[in-house]
Design an enzyme around this catalytic site. Structure first.
Site, PDB file in Angstrom:
ATOM      1  N   GLY A  57       0.833  -1.202   0.000  1.00  0.00           N
ATOM      2  CA  GLY A  57       0.000   0.000   0.000  1.00  0.00           C
ATOM      3  C   GLY A  57       0.858   1.239   0.000  1.00  0.00           C
ATOM      4  O   GLY A  57       2.069   1.160   0.209  1.00  0.00           O
ATOM      5  N   CYS A  84       5.376  -6.187   0.813  1.00  0.00           N
ATOM      6  CA  CYS A  84       5.725  -4.767   0.718  1.00  0.00           C
ATOM      7  C   CYS A  84       5.287  -4.028   1.992  1.00  0.00           C
ATOM      8  O   CYS A  84       5.794  -4.343   3.069  1.00  0.00           O
ATOM      9  CB  CYS A  84       5.111  -4.175  -0.549  1.00  0.00           C
ATOM     10  SG  CYS A  84       5.758  -2.554  -0.976  1.00  0.00           S
ATOM     11  N   TYR A  85       4.351  -3.109   1.910  1.00  0.00           N
ATOM     12  CA  TYR A  85       3.862  -2.457   3.126  1.00  0.00           C
ATOM     13  C   TYR A  85       3.382  -3.511   4.127  1.00  0.00           C
ATOM     14  O   TYR A  85       3.531  -3.349   5.338  1.00  0.00           O
ATOM     15  CB  TYR A  85       2.713  -1.502   2.784  1.00  0.00           C
ATOM     16  CG  TYR A  85       2.073  -0.829   3.975  1.00  0.00           C
ATOM     17  CD1 TYR A  85       2.628   0.319   4.532  1.00  0.00           C
ATOM     18  CD2 TYR A  85       0.903  -1.347   4.553  1.00  0.00           C
ATOM     19  CE1 TYR A  85       2.040   0.940   5.632  1.00  0.00           C
ATOM     20  CE2 TYR A  85       0.318  -0.734   5.658  1.00  0.00           C
ATOM     21  CZ  TYR A  85       0.886   0.406   6.189  1.00  0.00           C
ATOM     22  OH  TYR A  85       0.302   1.012   7.273  1.00  0.00           O
ATOM     23  N   HIS A 171       7.161  -7.819  -4.813  1.00  0.00           N
ATOM     24  CA  HIS A 171       5.786  -8.211  -5.142  1.00  0.00           C
ATOM     25  C   HIS A 171       5.749  -9.554  -5.872  1.00  0.00           C
ATOM     26  O   HIS A 171       5.953  -9.594  -7.092  1.00  0.00           O
ATOM     27  CB  HIS A 171       5.127  -7.134  -6.002  1.00  0.00           C
ATOM     28  CG  HIS A 171       4.833  -5.876  -5.245  1.00  0.00           C
ATOM     29  ND1 HIS A 171       3.648  -5.680  -4.568  1.00  0.00           N
ATOM     30  CD2 HIS A 171       5.585  -4.775  -5.006  1.00  0.00           C
ATOM     31  CE1 HIS A 171       3.673  -4.505  -3.966  1.00  0.00           C
ATOM     32  NE2 HIS A 171       4.840  -3.932  -4.216  1.00  0.00           N
ATOM     33  N   GLU A 173       3.248 -11.193  -6.628  1.00  0.00           N
ATOM     34  CA  GLU A 173       2.016 -11.311  -7.415  1.00  0.00           C
ATOM     35  C   GLU A 173       2.149 -10.741  -8.818  1.00  0.00           C
ATOM     36  O   GLU A 173       1.327 -11.020  -9.675  1.00  0.00           O
ATOM     37  CB  GLU A 173       0.852 -10.639  -6.678  1.00  0.00           C
ATOM     38  CG  GLU A 173       0.907  -9.107  -6.588  1.00  0.00           C
ATOM     39  CD  GLU A 173       1.772  -8.557  -5.454  1.00  0.00           C
ATOM     40  OE1 GLU A 173       2.653  -9.299  -4.963  1.00  0.00           O
ATOM     41  OE2 GLU A 173       1.586  -7.400  -5.078  1.00  0.00           O
ATOM     42  N   GLY A 226     -21.123  -3.619 -24.888  1.00  0.00           N
ATOM     43  CA  GLY A 226     -20.538  -4.385 -25.985  1.00  0.00           C
ATOM     44  C   GLY A 226     -19.228  -5.031 -25.574  1.00  0.00           C
ATOM     45  O   GLY A 226     -18.609  -5.738 -26.344  1.00  0.00           O
ATOM     46  N   GLY A 227     -18.822  -4.772 -24.346  1.00  0.00           N
ATOM     47  CA  GLY A 227     -17.606  -5.398 -23.831  1.00  0.00           C
ATOM     48  C   GLY A 227     -17.905  -6.796 -23.309  1.00  0.00           C
ATOM     49  O   GLY A 227     -19.071  -7.203 -23.204  1.00  0.00           O
ATOM     50  N   VAL A 228     -16.851  -7.506 -22.991  1.00  0.00           N
ATOM     51  CA  VAL A 228     -16.990  -8.885 -22.536  1.00  0.00           C
ATOM     52  C   VAL A 228     -17.798  -8.944 -21.229  1.00  0.00           C
ATOM     53  O   VAL A 228     -18.721  -9.756 -21.097  1.00  0.00           O
ATOM     54  CB  VAL A 228     -15.591  -9.519 -22.319  1.00  0.00           C
ATOM     55  CG1 VAL A 228     -15.710 -10.870 -21.642  1.00  0.00           C
ATOM     56  CG2 VAL A 228     -14.871  -9.656 -23.659  1.00  0.00           C
ATOM     57  N   ASP A 229     -17.475  -8.061 -20.300  1.00  0.00           N
ATOM     58  CA  ASP A 229     -18.073  -8.171 -18.965  1.00  0.00           C
ATOM     59  C   ASP A 229     -19.589  -7.989 -18.991  1.00  0.00           C
ATOM     60  O   ASP A 229     -20.329  -8.816 -18.474  1.00  0.00           O
ATOM     61  CB  ASP A 229     -17.447  -7.149 -18.011  1.00  0.00           C
ATOM     62  CG  ASP A 229     -15.936  -7.261 -17.979  1.00  0.00           C
ATOM     63  OD1 ASP A 229     -15.419  -8.336 -18.334  1.00  0.00           O
ATOM     64  OD2 ASP A 229     -15.282  -6.270 -17.606  1.00  0.00           O
ATOM     65  N   SER A 230     -20.031  -6.881 -19.596  1.00  0.00           N
ATOM     66  CA  SER A 230     -21.477  -6.651 -19.545  1.00  0.00           C
ATOM     67  C   SER A 230     -22.221  -7.687 -20.380  1.00  0.00           C
ATOM     68  O   SER A 230     -23.339  -8.071 -20.042  1.00  0.00           O
ATOM     69  CB  SER A 230     -21.828  -5.218 -19.974  1.00  0.00           C
ATOM     70  OG  SER A 230     -21.396  -4.951 -21.282  1.00  0.00           O
ATOM     71  N   THR A 231     -21.578  -8.187 -21.432  1.00  0.00           N
ATOM     72  CA  THR A 231     -22.253  -9.186 -22.263  1.00  0.00           C
ATOM     73  C   THR A 231     -22.366 -10.527 -21.529  1.00  0.00           C
ATOM     74  O   THR A 231     -23.415 -11.181 -21.571  1.00  0.00           O
ATOM     75  CB  THR A 231     -21.503  -9.371 -23.602  1.00  0.00           C
ATOM     76  OG1 THR A 231     -21.348  -8.080 -24.196  1.00  0.00           O
ATOM     77  CG2 THR A 231     -22.263 -10.266 -24.539  1.00  0.00           C
ATOM     78  N   LYS A 375     -11.083 -10.827 -14.746  1.00  0.00           N
ATOM     79  CA  LYS A 375     -11.284 -10.852 -16.202  1.00  0.00           C
ATOM     80  C   LYS A 375     -11.139 -12.253 -16.825  1.00  0.00           C
ATOM     81  O   LYS A 375     -12.002 -12.689 -17.584  1.00  0.00           O
ATOM     82  CB  LYS A 375     -10.265  -9.914 -16.845  1.00  0.00           C
ATOM     83  CG  LYS A 375     -10.556  -9.609 -18.279  1.00  0.00           C
ATOM     84  CD  LYS A 375     -11.513  -8.463 -18.339  1.00  0.00           C
ATOM     85  CE  LYS A 375     -12.018  -8.196 -19.734  1.00  0.00           C
ATOM     86  NZ  LYS A 375     -12.920  -7.031 -19.702  1.00  0.00           N
TER      87      LYS A 375
END
Ligand code: XMP
Length: 587
Positions: A57, A84-85, A171, A173, A226-231, A375
């Site tokens: 952070g 890290c933090y 990090h 990750e 029209g994006g992947v998520d909302s579709t 995602k």
């Protein structure tokens, strides 16, 4: 009902870092369900957890008001990894010491492992890691030994085998830490004893049940992008409730890419979504954005317009009565850089968290079926639902659309020539360093050498981004910054340029080699040609960090020639900046 709730084996204690969600995502990729909670969550919450990870952070442990963890967590016997933090905090809340280093350490570093430990089992003794810090642990707490160091950081990892508490300054990750996945795997399985319990596609029936539970006898109305998520979210709702109960609208904001509206219509037709309408609102958006330059104001205006149009649509249909709720394709990382997790510094506001939508949330009239997925997990779900790969593999595209790729300037200003032959143009763009936002002018260089560009940016504190010249319609000396904001003309110019780049990039197969390829219009011009185009192809895993990508020369030349022929384009540039210190988008 109970099988709807999956108990996390690992909790990520969020101290406001940009990478907090990335940690959770990496743990889930190992097949272990993890959730992010505020760092200050009471220890009792973790009584059944197999382990906790304290995130990085932007704070300093000695500052008043900086994030802390419930002291009881430290004595709870639950395995712990501080990153890290998180490492600094763990050391500080035990009896170790933390202090500010002489200089910060940002970017790649070389880690040398000093002692055997379960955390580094089967991990190479020397490896590349990603650092982003100024403070460091100066004296480890009692019972801890030093496990690794780098050139600038004497205590880069600590551990206490008997309490199973570990800390790393780097990090694990992020993808740049080459052995990061192994280190997380060691923590999660060898140290915490987790078992695999997480597979996104197998959650589909659960998500559908959740949709039914949230909706009750209400119907769902969606604004899709029209994006992947909302579709994918829409498709899940269609499956959960049936097409009669799920209506949708798509708002053409005038900030869309070329032919996007027709593309979206095609997708929804093929899904069998019969109650789907297209709302034309180009003029509304462009009027509201007229004269606006500041990126966060643009986002706010776009977000509020969305809500306004949405309210208009809701009012014009049956949707306002209590029988309808709003569906959204929000996913976990949508909340990350907007302070959606407890303490993240505000870098960019994402449009679906503006006040109007928050009000609907407060009224409990929102369903976000994908809010806990990442995602790649959404893509996996989409594949399982039978959505076409060509659609699921589209590059991510920001909600505010080309609106944040059409940059303005408050006033006419010259470009400044520096002693070394480079130029500074007072076109401001957003950057990120450590966990904080910057907003600075851009450096123009006459080469396309990434290494030299990175050096130049490190040497010049006034800028946060470097662009190289790809082609000019007039000499650079005749170019200047021209006062401007979003206008229909400029949007057309950008849309056209973007379509050219996309077409050539797809044809050359380059599209599949990059994670995202923003095309940006900046107000640098002269002699009646008001704008320049910037190419910004990047590699990334998740958008959190990114590398500017080298493009094959023939493709670049093809783009240069086609773009210099677009009416009003004075020059073509190549963005050579990595993230950090630049962000992917300019705004
Ligand atoms: P930055 O520019 O912050 O972008 O490096 C990281 C990723 O986020 C996308 N992005 C947005 N997406 N609304 C969105 O839905 C936004 O306001 C927004 N701003 C940036 C960006 O395209 C990249 O994938």
């Amino acid at each position: 009902m109970n099988d709807l709730v999956l108990e996390p084996q690992i909790y990520i204690l969020d101290t406001g870092g940009q990478y907090t969600h990335l940690i959770a995502r990496k743990v889930r990729e190992l097949g272990v369900y993890a959730e992010v909670v505020s760092s200050e969550t009471e220890a009792t919450r973790f009584s059944k957890a197999k382990g906790v990870i304290i995130s990085g952070g932007p704070s300093s442990v000695y500052e008043k008001g900086s994030p802390y963890v419930d002291q009881a967590v430290l004595g709870q016997g639950v395995p712990m990894l501080g990153i890290c933090y998180g490492q600094q905090l763990m050391a500080f809340q035990l009896d170790g010491q933390v202090r500010q280093g002489n200089k910060g350490e940002y970017g790649l570093a070389h880690l040398a492992i000093d002692g055997a430990s379960p955390l580094f089992r089967d991990v190479a003794n020397h490896q590349q890691v990603w650092m982003s810090h100024r403070d460091t642990v100066f004296a480890p707490p009692t019972g801890f030994s030093i496990l690794a160091h780098t050139d600038t950081c004497a205590i880069a990892a600590i551990g206490n085998e008997s309490t199973r508490q570990y800390g790393v300054q780097f990090h694990p990750e992020v993808v740049h830490t080459t052995e990061g996945r192994k280190i997380l795997r060691n923590f999660v399985f060898a140290i915490c004893g987790c078992t695999e319990d997480w597979q996104p596609a197998s959650r589909i029936p659960v998500v559908e049940q959740q949709i039914r539970d949230v909706a009750g006898d209400r119907n769902i109305f969606f604004f899709v992008s029209g994006g992947v998520d909302s579709t994918v979210a829409y498709t899940l709702c269609l499956r959960a409730l049936g097409e009669a109960r799920v209506h949708g609208a798509y708002v053409d904001t005038g900030l869309m890419r070329e032919d996007e509206t027709e593309f979206v219509r095609g997708i929804f037709d093929s899904l069998g979504a019969r109650h789907f309408r297209i709302e034309l609102a180009q003029e509304d958006f462009l009027e509201a954005l007229d004269g606006v330059v500041e990126p966060e104001r643009k986002r706010k205006i776009i977000g509020e317009k969305f809500v306004e149009i949405q309210e208009g649509v809701l009012e014009s249909g049956p949707y306002l009565d209590g029988h309808w709720i709003l569906g959204q394709g929000t996913i976990y990382p949508d909340t990350i850089e907007s302070g959606g997790t407890a303490k993240a510094d505000l870098i960019k506001t994402h449009h679906n968290r503006v006040a109007g939508i928050q009000k609907l949330m407060a009224e409990n009239r929102i369903v976000e079926p994908l809010a806990s997925f990442y995602k790649d997990e959404v893509r996996e779900i989409g594949r399982e639902l039978g959505l076409p790969a060509a659609f699921l593999d589209r590059h991510p595209f920001p909600g505010p659309g080309l609106g944040i790729r059409c940059l303005g300037a408050e006033r006419d200003e010259p470009i400044e020539l520096l002693a070394d032959g480079s130029w500074i143009a007072p076109v401001h763009s957003v950057g990120v360093q450590g966990d904080s936002r910057s907003y600075r002018p851009v450096l123009i260089v006459d080469h396309l050498d990434h290494a030299r560009a990175t050096e130049a940016i490190n040497a010049n504190q006034r800028v946060n981004r470097v662009i190289g010249i790809v082609g000019l319609n007039l000499p650079l000396e005749r170019l200047s910054v021209i006062a401007s904001s979003i206008t229909p003309d400029r949007m057309d110019r950008l849309r056209r340029s973007d379509a050219i780049v996309r077409r050539l990039s797809l044809q050359a197969g380059f599209d599949a080699q990059v994670w995202q390829f923003p095309v940006v219009l900046i107000p640098i011009g002269g002699d009646g040609l008001p704008d320049s185009v910037v190419l910004r192809p990047i590699h990334s895993v998740d958008g959190m960090t990114a590398q500017s990508v080298v493009m094959p020369e023939t493709l670049r030349n093809g783009m240069r020639d086609a773009l210099l022929a677009v009416p009003g384009v004075a020059a073509v540039f190549y963005d050579l900046t990595h993230k950090p210190p630049g962000t992917i988008e300019w705004e």
